[in-house]
Design a protein around this motif. Structure first.
Motif, PDB file in Angstrom:
ATOM      1  N   PHE A 172       0.821  -1.209   0.000  1.00  0.00           N
ATOM      2  CA  PHE A 172       0.000   0.000   0.000  1.00  0.00           C
ATOM      3  C   PHE A 172       0.862   1.268   0.000  1.00  0.00           C
ATOM      4  CE2 PHE A 172      -2.281  -3.368   2.215  1.00  0.00           C
ATOM      5  CZ  PHE A 172      -3.536  -3.334   1.640  1.00  0.00           C
ATOM      6  N   VAL A 173       1.988   1.200   0.703  1.00  0.00           N
ATOM      7  CA  VAL A 173       2.869   2.367   0.866  1.00  0.00           C
ATOM      8  C   VAL A 173       4.287   1.937   0.509  1.00  0.00           C
ATOM      9  CG1 VAL A 173       3.590   4.215   2.432  1.00  0.00           C
ATOM     10  CG2 VAL A 173       1.367   3.108   2.766  1.00  0.00           C
ATOM     11  N   PRO A 174       4.621   1.911  -0.772  1.00  0.00           N
ATOM     12  CA  PRO A 174       5.965   1.462  -1.181  1.00  0.00           C
ATOM     13  C   PRO A 174       7.089   2.272  -0.556  1.00  0.00           C
ATOM     14  CG  PRO A 174       4.497   1.548  -3.075  1.00  0.00           C
ATOM     15  CD  PRO A 174       3.768   2.186  -1.941  1.00  0.00           C
ATOM     16  N   GLN A 175       6.832   3.560  -0.240  1.00  0.00           N
ATOM     17  CA  GLN A 175       7.859   4.415   0.361  1.00  0.00           C
ATOM     18  C   GLN A 175       7.698   4.474   1.881  1.00  0.00           C
ATOM     19  OE1 GLN A 175       8.523   8.207  -1.613  1.00  0.00           O
ATOM     20  NE2 GLN A 175       7.499   7.465  -3.467  1.00  0.00           N
ATOM     21  N   LEU A 176       7.285   3.351   2.474  1.00  0.00           N
ATOM     22  CA  LEU A 176       7.039   3.317   3.916  1.00  0.00           C
ATOM     23  C   LEU A 176       8.251   3.772   4.721  1.00  0.00           C
ATOM     24  CD1 LEU A 176       5.080   2.516   6.188  1.00  0.00           C
ATOM     25  CD2 LEU A 176       6.027   0.189   6.076  1.00  0.00           C
ATOM     26  N   ALA A 177       9.452   3.524   4.219  1.00  0.00           N
ATOM     27  CA  ALA A 177      10.668   3.908   4.943  1.00  0.00           C
ATOM     28  C   ALA A 177      10.750   5.414   5.154  1.00  0.00           C
ATOM     29  CB  ALA A 177      11.901   3.428   4.188  1.00  0.00           C
ATOM     30  N   LYS A 178      10.059   6.195   4.335  1.00  0.00           N
ATOM     31  CA  LYS A 178      10.092   7.660   4.456  1.00  0.00           C
ATOM     32  C   LYS A 178       9.051   8.178   5.448  1.00  0.00           C
ATOM     33  CE  LYS A 178      11.806   8.497  -0.229  1.00  0.00           C
ATOM     34  NZ  LYS A 178      11.558   9.210  -1.519  1.00  0.00           N
ATOM     35  N   VAL A 182       4.896  11.914  12.080  1.00  0.00           N
ATOM     36  CA  VAL A 182       3.809  12.760  11.578  1.00  0.00           C
ATOM     37  C   VAL A 182       2.768  11.924  10.830  1.00  0.00           C
ATOM     38  CG1 VAL A 182       3.260  14.686  10.027  1.00  0.00           C
ATOM     39  CG2 VAL A 182       5.336  14.745  11.419  1.00  0.00           C
ATOM     40  N   HIS A 183       3.223  10.827  10.245  1.00  0.00           N
ATOM     41  CA  HIS A 183       2.337   9.988   9.432  1.00  0.00           C
ATOM     42  C   HIS A 183       1.797   8.790  10.204  1.00  0.00           C
ATOM     43  CE1 HIS A 183       5.462  11.718   6.606  1.00  0.00           C
ATOM     44  NE2 HIS A 183       4.349  12.302   6.215  1.00  0.00           N
ATOM     45  N   GLN A 184       2.037   8.746  11.509  1.00  0.00           N
ATOM     46  CA  GLN A 184       1.676   7.566  12.285  1.00  0.00           C
ATOM     47  C   GLN A 184       0.166   7.308  12.291  1.00  0.00           C
ATOM     48  OE1 GLN A 184       4.019   5.559  13.339  1.00  0.00           O
ATOM     49  NE2 GLN A 184       2.491   4.070  14.031  1.00  0.00           N
ATOM     50  N   LYS A 185      -0.625   8.380  12.342  1.00  0.00           N
ATOM     51  CA  LYS A 185      -2.083   8.212  12.379  1.00  0.00           C
ATOM     52  C   LYS A 185      -2.572   7.509  11.110  1.00  0.00           C
ATOM     53  CE  LYS A 185      -6.431  10.756  12.912  1.00  0.00           C
ATOM     54  NZ  LYS A 185      -7.055  12.093  13.111  1.00  0.00           N
ATOM     55  N   GLU A 186      -2.049   7.935   9.943  1.00  0.00           N
ATOM     56  CA  GLU A 186      -2.458   7.298   8.686  1.00  0.00           C
ATOM     57  C   GLU A 186      -2.011   5.840   8.634  1.00  0.00           C
ATOM     58  OE1 GLU A 186      -1.119  10.323   8.784  1.00  0.00           O
ATOM     59  OE2 GLU A 186      -2.217  11.691   7.446  1.00  0.00           O
ATOM     60  N   ILE A 187      -0.800   5.558   9.121  1.00  0.00           N
ATOM     61  CA  ILE A 187      -0.295   4.187   9.092  1.00  0.00           C
ATOM     62  C   ILE A 187      -1.133   3.283   9.994  1.00  0.00           C
ATOM     63  CG2 ILE A 187       1.675   2.698   9.592  1.00  0.00           C
ATOM     64  CD1 ILE A 187       2.040   4.466   7.124  1.00  0.00           C
ATOM     65  N   GLU A 188      -1.474   3.779  11.185  1.00  0.00           N
ATOM     66  CA  GLU A 188      -2.303   2.989  12.101  1.00  0.00           C
ATOM     67  C   GLU A 188      -3.682   2.731  11.494  1.00  0.00           C
ATOM     68  OE1 GLU A 188      -1.549   1.456  14.945  1.00  0.00           O
ATOM     69  OE2 GLU A 188       0.513   2.063  14.521  1.00  0.00           O
ATOM     70  N   ASN A 189      -4.240   3.741  10.843  1.00  0.00           N
ATOM     71  CA  ASN A 189      -5.528   3.582  10.185  1.00  0.00           C
ATOM     72  C   ASN A 189      -5.449   2.506   9.105  1.00  0.00           C
ATOM     73  OD1 ASN A 189      -8.197   4.070   9.395  1.00  0.00           O
ATOM     74  ND2 ASN A 189      -7.615   5.703   7.999  1.00  0.00           N
ATOM     75  N   LEU A 190      -4.385   2.531   8.330  1.00  0.00           N
ATOM     76  CA  LEU A 190      -4.186   1.550   7.270  1.00  0.00           C
ATOM     77  C   LEU A 190      -4.084   0.134   7.849  1.00  0.00           C
ATOM     78  CD1 LEU A 190      -3.688   0.973   4.299  1.00  0.00           C
ATOM     79  CD2 LEU A 190      -1.285   1.594   4.633  1.00  0.00           C
ATOM     80  N   LYS A 191      -3.376  -0.005   8.946  1.00  0.00           N
ATOM     81  CA  LYS A 191      -3.244  -1.319   9.582  1.00  0.00           C
ATOM     82  C   LYS A 191      -4.598  -1.818  10.099  1.00  0.00           C
ATOM     83  CE  LYS A 191       0.229  -1.887  12.441  1.00  0.00           C
ATOM     84  NZ  LYS A 191       1.185  -1.582  13.537  1.00  0.00           N
ATOM     85  N   ASN A 192      -5.375  -0.924  10.701  1.00  0.00           N
ATOM     86  CA  ASN A 192      -6.684  -1.323  11.225  1.00  0.00           C
ATOM     87  C   ASN A 192      -7.592  -1.838  10.108  1.00  0.00           C
ATOM     88  OD1 ASN A 192      -5.976  -0.561  13.815  1.00  0.00           O
ATOM     89  ND2 ASN A 192      -6.905   1.469  13.672  1.00  0.00           N
TER      90      ASN A 192
END
Length: 846
Positions: A172-178, A182-192
């Motif tokens: 979903f996020v090929p550039q996850l390493a970047k 600041v982006h933690q909320k979006e990442i947690e939402n994606l995991k949920n």
């Protein structure tokens, strides 16, 4: 009978899917498409998922099934709770199948909590929810599994978001390493979202592998959540989206679709080739210029991102292959599935059987209602209640997702507010189901309780406008213009539409053209209003261009194609009209007006059987459309050699009449006012006002009503004229709708006398002199008006007509009164009628 697998993908949209199919990125859905049928699936309003998925599962609109929001008021009067399947008032398809002893499994359908005790396994919509972050103490939501002895098994099959690793997120996020904090909320939402989808898939595939089944249904909420969370980053980047976030999350929506497609592949494998598989979505999701820049601050405002058409795709035994289907609605799913499974359809269901998907058209069976069929159906207990902790947690989750407002400390107020919101949604559902009176009543009550609330005021104004109550609409719109209404463009469109209804076409056009400069693509329907203005001003080319401007932005607007088809028909471009109208009904099967004009276009093209088919479908959607019956009676009698059907339609015209209206008609100065005086003397109620008083030209009064002049655009007043007499000049007769029975007394007078009488009237008004020549150029025009009016009356089965000579009426009024008395059924006292006729009124005879 084949087994049936029903798959729900919330918010799936062909606009997103088709580019992925073209690139080979959704191979499993591509397989379904090539081996079956596909098409748009029209949704309902409001586009709130629990309401829609319940309509899919029942074939009924929300005012029948009772699910009205994402949450609902607690029966105790304190607080709110998430919407429960226990609040559903009618049987879903799995309850019907349980009664019929069919093995049935349902996973995740929204709403089905508590898990319903059906003839199989039911995992409620609460099952996929994760509770807390401690994996060692991750509790299963109570009552989310049926049978209860299966709780331990299905608890182990769940996937917690914290079990996902970077490898799961990278697609979903090929550039996850970047990504950083600041982006933690979006990442947690994606995991949920991803974990919930995996949980649903794991449980459902276990059931398909290990259990017997006749019917199985699964619901995935993932696409809707991927889109609400990440569609703002979907290409192309819009100016207000930060570049670094766009680069990071631009692949999430596409990744979500590919993820669901991989799951679909496994489901198809487990279903096998002997199963009918149907995949549907409840609505679409705007992926392009139509997506709103901002979400309105109102309950469930995120639904503004939804689009009107979801998807339907079906394959399996007896289903056509590699075909497009048209006119499907989510209300049609349950009637169609019941037919596939050899069971009757409830006549109280609002949907129809999608006959076009079958290789061999079935003949559906019907029963009055499945609600009346006795026996255990597995319906959940209506008095079910949640524990306080579960309730609070679930409501908080709904608030985090934007489905409900954050709850304040006053539980009673929260309860009242939610009850009010559900009533608001009920009114919207009534309006969507063409129940204008029921919707208006609720909006009036809400406005009465909250006179300063602009949104209720706006909705009520829209109802008044639709009902032709323009004065009441104008009053509310003028108040709204003084308030801080959140969407000025929407208010401007309402103002323009109201001016249009008031007949102020140029003012409406000016208002809308001004508003046009400030709207974005998401408000492209303004061009349809502009097109309507041009049509009323007789500027068909400009109207066509305005409608096409809207279609360039949103080609899936059925009413725009209907407008274009109607325009083409009026220009006698019958082939173009038929093409546009077929597109319209393909997008929205329930557009009765489009079916009607399609029938007209086909009839004028000489395609008589196809024309009759279109009119018949029109009557299915608009059963009170007597004009369609009139054309059908003509077609069956004259063109299709079927006098029995012709006779049936002529008989039905009387059955579906909304009442009888007595009309006095003719050309101006043909004696219509005198005949109205005669009817008045017979104590027949007159539909009239005091706008035009008696004068030298008509000393006993005109007996007119100003509403009649607007008949071509506003017919709402006709209901006030039933069982009364009304004066309507001959040119307006052709605009009378077909849902009334008309008894027309048509006054005939020598046209040269009429012109002479009009000339003398204008002289008395000072607008002409005695030396001015008679306007003989009107002669042919009047003759055409008379010819058209008489032809219309004589071919309309809902019209009775009596021709009365003006000369006879003034020279032998008693004989004329006797004829009118007989025509109207007797009992009118002809002596009194005759007494008002005045031979001196014949003074303008030449």
């Amino acid at each position: 009978m084949p087994k049936v697998l029903l798959i729900g993908w919330d918010a799936a949209d062909w606009k997103i899917i088709n580019p992925l199919l073209d690139k080979g990125l959704m191979p499993n859905l591509a397989k379904m498409v090539s081996q079956g049928v596909m098409g748009n699936l029209a949704t309902l309003d409001p586009m709130f998922s629990p309401m829609l998925w319940t309509s899919i599962a029942t074939g009924k609109r929300p005012y029948q099934h009772g699910i009205l929001s994402f949450a609902e008021p607690e029966p105790s009067g304190l607080g709110v709770r998430p919407v429960l399947g226990a609040s559903r008032k009618v049987k879903a398809i799995w309850n019907i199948l349980t009664q019929e002893q069919r093995k049935t499994h349902v996973v995740g359908w929204w709403p089905t909590h508590p898990a319903e005790p059906i003839n199989g396994i039911c995992l409620s919509d609460f099952y996929r929810q994760h509770k807390g972050t401690d994996l060692a103490n991750w509790d299963l939501p109570p009552d989310s599994v049926w049978p209860k002895d299966q709780e331990e098994l299905f608890s182990r099959l769940r996937i917690h978001p914290d079990e996902l690793t970077a490898a799961h997120i990278l697609p979903f996020v090929p550039q996850l390493a970047k990504a950083d904090q600041v982006h933690q909320k979006e990442i947690e939402n994606l995991k949920n979202i991803t974990a919930q989808a995996a949980t649903t898939q794991a449980a459902f595939t276990r059931i398909l592998r290990t259990e017997e089944w006749d019917f199985a249904a699964v619901y995935f909420i993932a696409l809707d959540h991927y889109c609400h969370g990440f569609m703002k980053y979907h290409p192309p980047r819009r100016p207000h989206v930060e570049q670094h976030k766009f680069d990071l999350f631009k692949n999430v929506v596409r990744g979500g679709y590919r993820y669901l497609d991989m799951m679909l592949g496994r489901l198809l494998e487990l279903a096998g080739e002997d199963t009918v598989v149907m995949l549907v979505s409840d609505h679409g999701f705007q992926p392009d210029a139509l997506r709103p820049k901002e979400i309105p601050h109102e309950p469930a405002g995120m639904a503004y991102e939804h689009s009107y058409y979801g998807v339907i795709c079906a394959k399996g035994p007896g289903i056509k292959k590699d075909e497009l289907i048209y006119g499907a609605s989510l209300l049609d799913i349950t009637p169609t599935l019941l037919t596939i499974m050899g069971l009757p359809v409830g006549q109280d269901m609002d949907g129809k059987v999608l006959s076009g998907i079958f290789e061999h058209t079935p003949t559906p069976e019907y029963i009055p209602s499945w609600e009346a069929v006795p026996g255990e159906s597995g319906m959940p207990p209506a008095d079910y209640s949640l524990s306080q902790s579960t309730n609070e947690e679930m409501v908080d989750q709904l608030a985090d997702l934007g489905y409900v407002e954050n709850q304040g400390p006053d539980a009673a107020k929260n309860n009242r507010d939610m009850a009010e919101f559900c009533r608001f949604n009920l009114a919207r559902a009534y309006l969507d189901g063409n129940k204008l009176a029921e919707a208006t009543q609720i909006y009036e009550e809400l406005h009465r309780d909250h006179p300063e609330a602009p949104w209720y005021m706006f909705r009520l104004a829209a109802c008044y406008q639709m009902a032709g109550r323009l004065r009441e609409c104008r009053k509310l719109v003028d108040i709204l213009k003084t308030k801080d209404f959140y969407d000025q463009a929407v208010l401007d469109v309402m103002e323009g539409s109201l001016l249009l209804g008031e007949g102020q076409y140029r003012a409406a056009l000016k208002t809308l053209k001004t508003a046009e400069k400030h709207v974005d693509a998401a408000q492209s329907r303004i061009w349809l209003q502009i097109g309507q203005c041009y049509l009323m001003l007789g500027k068909s080319k400009e109207a066509e261009n305005a409608i096409k401007k809207h279609l360039e932005l949103d080609h899936d607007t059925a009413v725009a194609h209907q407008m274009l088809g109607t325009l083409y028909y009026n220009e006698k471009r019958y082939e173009d009209a038929a093409d546009s109208l077929l597109t319209a009904v393909g997008l929205d099967y329930n557009l009765g007006t489009a079916h009607f004009y399609l029938g007209l276009a086909l009839m004028d093209s000489g395609a008589y059987q196809e024309s009759a088919d279109a009119f018949e479908i029109c009557l299915l959607v608009m059963p009170r459309n007597n004009l369609a019956r009139t054309h059908l009676a003509y077609l069956y009698q004259k063109m299709l050699d079927n006098p029995q059907k012709a006779a049936q339609h002529r008989q039905d015209i009387t059955q579906y009449s909304d009442g009888v209206i007595t009309i006095v008609s003719g050309l101006p100065r043909s004696g219509t006012s005198m005949m109205m005086q005669m009817l008045n003397a017979a104590n027949i109620p007159i539909f009239m006002d005091d706008e035009r008083a008696a004068d030298e030209n008509n000393q006993k009064g005109y007996f007119e009503h100003k509403a009649v002049k607007a008949l071509a655009r506003d017919k709402s007043w006709l209901s006030l004229a039933t069982n009364k007499a009304v004066k309507i000049v001959a040119p307006l007769l052709v605009h009378l709708p077909g849902n009334y029975h008309y008894k027309i007394i048509f006054m005939e007078r020598d046209i040269h006398e009429i012109l002479g009488s009009q000339q003398k009237m204008l002289v008395r008004l000072g607008k002409k002199t005695d030396q001015d020549a008679l306007p003989l150029k009107l002669l042919s025009s009047y003759e055409k008006v008379l010819r058209d009016a008489k032809e219309w009356a004589l071919r309309s089965p809902n019209v009775e007509i009596l021709f009365v000579s003006y000369a006879e009426a003034v020279q032998n009024p008693f004989m004329a009164a006797l004829r009118v008395n007989d025509f109207l059924g007797g009992g009118l006292a002809p002596e009194q009628m005759a007494s008002v006729a005045d031979a001196q009124l014949h003074r303008e005879k030449k």
